[in-house]
Write an enzyme that holds these catalytic residues in place. Structure first.
Site, PDB file in Angstrom:
ATOM      1  N   HIS A 160       1.053  -1.426   0.220  1.00  0.00           N
ATOM      2  CA  HIS A 160      -0.271  -0.092   0.277  1.00  0.00           C
ATOM      3  C   HIS A 160       0.624   0.679   0.036  1.00  0.00           C
ATOM      4  CE1 HIS A 160      -3.219  -2.658   0.880  1.00  0.00           C
ATOM      5  NE2 HIS A 160      -2.203  -3.787   2.013  1.00  0.00           N
ATOM      6  N   SER A 287      15.523  20.246 -15.431  1.00  0.00           N
ATOM      7  CA  SER A 287      14.028  21.579 -16.335  1.00  0.00           C
ATOM      8  C   SER A 287      14.583  22.773 -16.571  1.00  0.00           C
ATOM      9  CB  SER A 287      13.857  21.655 -14.909  1.00  0.00           C
ATOM     10  OG  SER A 287      12.473  22.710 -14.990  1.00  0.00           O
ATOM     11  N   LYS A 293      16.663  20.592 -10.324  1.00  0.00           N
ATOM     12  CA  LYS A 293      15.727  19.651 -11.101  1.00  0.00           C
ATOM     13  C   LYS A 293      16.746  18.832 -11.788  1.00  0.00           C
ATOM     14  CE  LYS A 293      12.213  18.070 -10.292  1.00  0.00           C
ATOM     15  NZ  LYS A 293      10.934  19.118 -11.352  1.00  0.00           N
ATOM     16  N   GLU A 300      10.564   7.462 -16.521  1.00  0.00           N
ATOM     17  CA  GLU A 300       9.016   8.013 -16.560  1.00  0.00           C
ATOM     18  C   GLU A 300       8.609   7.221 -17.937  1.00  0.00           C
ATOM     19  OE1 GLU A 300       8.387  12.401 -14.839  1.00  0.00           O
ATOM     20  OE2 GLU A 300       9.980  12.132 -16.017  1.00  0.00           O
TER      21      GLU A 300
END
Ligand code: ARG
Length: 467
Positions: A160, A287, A293, A300
């Site tokens: 979970h 970024s 970043k 991804e």
């Protein structure tokens, strides 16, 4: 002699050829040209068979065989003049061959593009499954090396997405290896299903000519473990069947789902909130706005590509649904999705290997995350079980102890024995020994468990399997 046909291979009954728009619409050579090596060996085997049964002379056979070799070399060299007007890879090669070798006009004897393309694709699937499985093995080896470099590291395992129980990082990585190993086995199954030769099915109803299907099958490697030729058993099914396409796309889609889950673990682990790992710069991007970043783009994209792999499977299922037997031109659309699945899946396997190879593990963050004694609450219940408490009662008692610790703002193992004893009399003075992480892991001795002995066994097993 009838006048020159409007289309070289099938134009006999046509007064006009297709319009430019129709040519553009119906061509497949832009994507099926990658079948050329398979189409060529398929034609060479077919020609050998025709010669064997007396439908080609030895001289004609030799000329066809050599001509196909020459065309193969020209294609390899990037010098073959592919023509959209010739529709597909089969007709491009056949008409180029006919220009070189007059006997090539006999090559299509007892053959249709329907059994030809089915054969090309089965050959391609056998090749594609082997290539992809090998890439997956390569990625597995990269994962194994990462696990090995961080053998001693413990992390919380999650259910979970809540910290659940401590495990070796290697044990988590081994879970990924299992997933990927099933993918490899699945691909081997798909290759086995592809292993029957459709040639001789003709367009739909075979041929009146005395061909030898088994001979061609053997030449093309469509044989069983004992070298016996394997041929498809129904001419209609053989030209209509696209099951292997769907199975291959399904194997890729499931591989993609696995990649996506692995990627998601890595994305979480590399976030500041977890901080277990740092992904290699070479597989991340920055970024354009936020200078600080470092984004986990490779992971991804692995997650994103899985959507595409699932989409390809859906495309194929929809393509065959409700299609009347046997061949329909719709089936030409069967190739882009499987080629795309292959291209993307092989790329993904390489990217996974690259990403994990440069992975840095932040051992301090891992140790801190796994240090919470509450992760061993289940072990505490087991402790009570060894003191003759029924597991349900033990579970309940430990739950009450956890609540006490929470209320007191103390780590679970810092509660005074007297308090704990009030919850259940079976707690003894040794109750805090349970919270020794090393000891807790060492007690997990069964097959498949995360104890150090088992982890060592799995290292040995994977090293052998992935050699
Ligand atoms: N390019 C075609 C395909 O991929 C080859 C088979 C064509 N057969 C036909 N009857 N038009 O499906």
């Amino acid at each position: 002699m009838p006048k020159k046909p409007a289309q070289a291979t099938w134009g006999g009954r046509f007064a006009a050829g297709p319009t430019a728009l129709m040519q553009r619409f119906s061509e497949s050579v832009s994507f099926d040209r990658r079948l050329a090596p398979f189409d060529i060996v398929g034609s060479q085997a077919h020609a050998a068979m025709l010669a064997r049964v007396g439908l080609l002379t030895a001289r004609e056979h030799a000329a066809i065989h050599a001509g196909l070799d020459a065309i193969g070399a020209q294609i390899d060299a990037g010098k073959f003049p592919w023509e959209l007007s010739l529709e597909d890879v089969h007709m491009n090669i056949e008409s180029a061959l006919t220009r070189r070798v007059p006997a090539a006009a006999k090559l299509h004897t007892a053959r249709s593009r329907n059994d030809q393309v089915a054969t090309d694709m089965r050959l391609w699937f056998k090749h594609a499954c082997a290539v992809l499985a090998d890439k997956i093995r390569h990625a597995q080896r990269a994962l194994l090396a990462t696990a090995e470099a961080h053998r001693e590291v413990l992390i919380p395992g999650y259910t979970h997405l809540q910290r659940a129980q401590p495990v070796f990082l290697a044990h988590h990585v081994f879970a990924w290896l299992e997933m990927l190993d099933r993918d490899r086995r699945r691909l081997a199954e798909v290759a086995a299903h592809a292993n029957a030769c459709p040639l001789g099915s003709g367009a739909i109803a075979g041929t009146t000519l005395p061909i030898d299907r088994e001979f061609t099958a053997r030449l093309l490697g469509f044989v069983d473990a004992n070298g016996r030729p394997q041929v498809t058993q129904n001419s209609m099914d053989a030209v209509a069947d696209r099951d292997v396409f769907i199975e291959f796309a399904a194997a890729c889609a499931l591989f993609g789902a696995h990649l996506s889950r692995i990627a998601e673990d890595l994305i979480l682990w590399s976030s500041a909130e977890f901080g277990f790992v740092e992904l290699p710069d070479a597989f991340c991007t920055g970024s354009s706005l936020m200078p600080q970043k470092k984004n986990p783009d490779s992971c991804e994209l692995l997650r994103g590509k899985s959507a595409r792999l699932q989409g390809n499977l859906q495309t194929l299922l929809t393509l065959v649904k409700g299609l009347p037997l046997t061949y329909n031109r719709d089936l030409q659309e069967d190739k882009p999705p499987v080629f795309d699945s292959f291209d993307q899946a092989t790329l993904c396997a390489d990217v996974l290997a690259g990403t994990v190879t440069g992975l840095k593990v932040n051992t301090g963050r891992c140790a801190a995350a796994v240090a919470d004694p509450a992760l061993l609450a289940t072990d505490l219940a087991d402790y009570l079980v060894t003191r003759a408490v029924a597991f349900r009662d033990a579970h309940h008692a430990v739950g009450a102890v956890v609540k006490l610790a929470e209320k007191a703002g103390l780590p679970l193992n810092q509660l005074p024995l007297a308090e704990v004893k009030k919850v259940h009399p079976a707690f003894g003075a040794d109750w805090t020994q349970v919270f020794n992480l090393k000891r807790a892991l060492a007690r997990r001795t069964g097959t498949g468990m995360p104890g150090p002995k088992q982890v060592a066994r799995q290292f040995a097993r994977w090293k052998k399997l992935l050699r």
